[in-house]
Design a protein around this motif. Sequence first.
Motif, PDB file in Angstrom:
ATOM      1  N   TYR A   1      -1.530  -0.540 -15.468  1.00 31.24           N
ATOM      2  CA  TYR A   1      -0.456  -0.414 -16.456  1.00 31.24           C
ATOM      3  C   TYR A   1       0.220  -1.747 -16.748  1.00 31.24           C
ATOM      4  O   TYR A   1       1.366  -1.794 -17.175  1.00 31.24           O
ATOM      5  N   ASP A   2      -0.472  -2.851 -16.529  1.00 29.01           N
ATOM      6  CA  ASP A   2       0.032  -4.193 -16.829  1.00 29.01           C
ATOM      7  C   ASP A   2       1.387  -4.464 -16.190  1.00 29.01           C
ATOM      8  O   ASP A   2       2.294  -5.000 -16.816  1.00 29.01           O
ATOM      9  N   HIS A   3       1.548  -4.059 -14.958  1.00 26.61           N
ATOM     10  CA  HIS A   3       2.776  -4.273 -14.186  1.00 26.61           C
ATOM     11  C   HIS A   3       4.006  -3.643 -14.839  1.00 26.61           C
ATOM     12  O   HIS A   3       5.131  -4.039 -14.591  1.00 26.61           O
ATOM     13  N   ASN A   4       3.778  -2.658 -15.718  1.00 26.37           N
ATOM     14  CA  ASN A   4       4.888  -1.976 -16.394  1.00 26.37           C
ATOM     15  C   ASN A   4       5.118  -0.578 -15.861  1.00 26.37           C
ATOM     16  O   ASN A   4       5.661   0.264 -16.551  1.00 26.37           O
ATOM     17  N   GLY A   5       4.711  -0.301 -14.663  1.00 29.68           N
ATOM     18  CA  GLY A   5       4.983   1.012 -14.107  1.00 29.68           C
ATOM     19  C   GLY A   5       3.900   1.481 -13.170  1.00 29.68           C
ATOM     20  O   GLY A   5       2.880   0.834 -12.971  1.00 29.68           O
ATOM     21  N   LEU A   6       4.163   2.623 -12.601  1.00 28.88           N
ATOM     22  CA  LEU A   6       3.236   3.297 -11.712  1.00 28.88           C
ATOM     23  C   LEU A   6       2.892   4.644 -12.335  1.00 28.88           C
ATOM     24  O   LEU A   6       3.557   5.095 -13.264  1.00 28.88           O
TER      25      LEU A   6
ATOM     26  N   LEU B   1      -0.820   7.919 -19.271  1.00 29.81           N
ATOM     27  CA  LEU B   1      -1.447   8.403 -18.048  1.00 29.81           C
ATOM     28  C   LEU B   1      -2.788   9.071 -18.354  1.00 29.81           C
ATOM     29  O   LEU B   1      -3.784   8.824 -17.677  1.00 29.81           O
ATOM     30  N   LEU B   2      -2.824   9.900 -19.389  1.00 26.37           N
ATOM     31  CA  LEU B   2      -4.063  10.585 -19.772  1.00 26.37           C
ATOM     32  C   LEU B   2      -5.126   9.582 -20.192  1.00 26.37           C
ATOM     33  O   LEU B   2      -6.288   9.695 -19.801  1.00 26.37           O
ATOM     34  N   ASP B   3      -4.730   8.570 -20.974  1.00 26.49           N
ATOM     35  CA  ASP B   3      -5.687   7.533 -21.387  1.00 26.49           C
ATOM     36  C   ASP B   3      -6.266   6.821 -20.174  1.00 26.49           C
ATOM     37  O   ASP B   3      -7.464   6.571 -20.097  1.00 26.49           O
ATOM     38  N   ALA B   4      -5.415   6.481 -19.218  1.00 25.92           N
ATOM     39  CA  ALA B   4      -5.843   5.733 -18.035  1.00 25.92           C
ATOM     40  C   ALA B   4      -6.657   6.597 -17.073  1.00 25.92           C
ATOM     41  O   ALA B   4      -7.481   6.079 -16.324  1.00 25.92           O
ATOM     42  N   SER B   5      -6.437   7.902 -17.105  1.00 28.47           N
ATOM     43  CA  SER B   5      -7.141   8.775 -16.161  1.00 28.47           C
ATOM     44  C   SER B   5      -8.585   9.002 -16.568  1.00 28.47           C
ATOM     45  O   SER B   5      -9.400   9.425 -15.761  1.00 28.47           O
TER      46      SER B   5
ATOM     47  N   ARG C   1      -3.092   1.455   2.729  1.00 30.15           N
ATOM     48  CA  ARG C   1      -3.758   2.220   1.670  1.00 30.15           C
ATOM     49  C   ARG C   1      -2.800   2.478   0.506  1.00 30.15           C
ATOM     50  O   ARG C   1      -3.176   2.370  -0.656  1.00 30.15           O
ATOM     51  N   GLU C   2      -1.548   2.770   0.810  1.00 19.13           N
ATOM     52  CA  GLU C   2      -0.550   2.987  -0.237  1.00 19.13           C
ATOM     53  C   GLU C   2      -0.288   1.700  -1.022  1.00 19.13           C
ATOM     54  O   GLU C   2      -0.167   1.728  -2.249  1.00 19.13           O
ATOM     55  N   THR C   3      -0.220   0.585  -0.333  1.00 23.92           N
ATOM     56  CA  THR C   3       0.013  -0.707  -0.996  1.00 23.92           C
ATOM     57  C   THR C   3      -1.141  -1.036  -1.941  1.00 23.92           C
ATOM     58  O   THR C   3      -0.922  -1.494  -3.069  1.00 23.92           O
ATOM     59  N   ARG C   4      -2.373  -0.786  -1.514  1.00 24.32           N
ATOM     60  CA  ARG C   4      -3.531  -1.015  -2.382  1.00 24.32           C
ATOM     61  C   ARG C   4      -3.484  -0.092  -3.604  1.00 24.32           C
ATOM     62  O   ARG C   4      -3.792  -0.508  -4.721  1.00 24.32           O
ATOM     63  N   ALA C   5      -3.090   1.169  -3.400  1.00 17.41           N
ATOM     64  CA  ALA C   5      -3.005   2.124  -4.518  1.00 17.41           C
ATOM     65  C   ALA C   5      -1.945   1.679  -5.524  1.00 17.41           C
ATOM     66  O   ALA C   5      -2.175   1.739  -6.740  1.00 17.41           O
ATOM     67  N   ARG C   6      -0.801   1.220  -5.043  1.00 23.13           N
ATOM     68  CA  ARG C   6       0.244   0.713  -5.949  1.00 23.13           C
ATOM     69  C   ARG C   6      -0.251  -0.502  -6.731  1.00 23.13           C
ATOM     70  O   ARG C   6       0.033  -0.647  -7.922  1.00 23.13           O
ATOM     71  N   GLY C   7      -0.990  -1.368  -6.063  1.00 20.25           N
ATOM     72  CA  GLY C   7      -1.553  -2.536  -6.738  1.00 20.25           C
ATOM     73  C   GLY C   7      -2.517  -2.136  -7.838  1.00 20.25           C
ATOM     74  O   GLY C   7      -2.527  -2.723  -8.924  1.00 20.25           O
ATOM     75  N   ARG C   8      -3.339  -1.126  -7.574  1.00 16.42           N
ATOM     76  CA  ARG C   8      -4.263  -0.617  -8.592  1.00 16.42           C
ATOM     77  C   ARG C   8      -3.485  -0.079  -9.796  1.00 16.42           C
ATOM     78  O   ARG C   8      -3.841  -0.323 -10.944  1.00 16.42           O
ATOM     79  N   GLN C   9      -2.416   0.660  -9.522  1.00 13.01           N
ATOM     80  CA  GLN C   9      -1.619   1.230 -10.606  1.00 13.01           C
ATOM     81  C   GLN C   9      -0.926   0.144 -11.410  1.00 13.01           C
ATOM     82  O   GLN C   9      -0.911   0.189 -12.642  1.00 13.01           O
ATOM     83  N   GLN C  10      -0.359  -0.827 -10.747  1.00 13.41           N
ATOM     84  CA  GLN C  10       0.314  -1.911 -11.466  1.00 13.41           C
ATOM     85  C   GLN C  10      -0.669  -2.687 -12.332  1.00 13.41           C
ATOM     86  O   GLN C  10      -0.349  -3.068 -13.460  1.00 13.41           O
TER      87      GLN C  10
END
Length: 111
Positions: free
Chosen positions: A29-34, A43-47, A17-26
Amino acid sequence: MSGYRKTLFELAAIRERETRARGRQQGRYDHNGLSGIVSGSRLLDASKLTGEKLGNICFGKKWSNRTQVKLIRLARMIADLAGADQVPEEGIVETVRWKRQAAIGQQFHII
């Protein structure tokens, strides 16, 4: 031994579940962060939270911008772990509850 195996199974499920969540975040944010390291504005824009919704929750409590960003980060992580694209209202409510519990713990030196 069966309790040990159950624990390993549960840990594997948590890790997945954590790995999937990290993948969603990457991906978000275009693989430029979590969510834990991107800027507060990104973060506010993405939320997809509105300033009105945050204001209703945080303004009356006179929480700083820093505290508000921390709440958004936590709510975004909860949503990612749940597989949600948007931060649900319940996610914000849950983070506010955790913030209150932490404040009570600090007041009584529990934490």
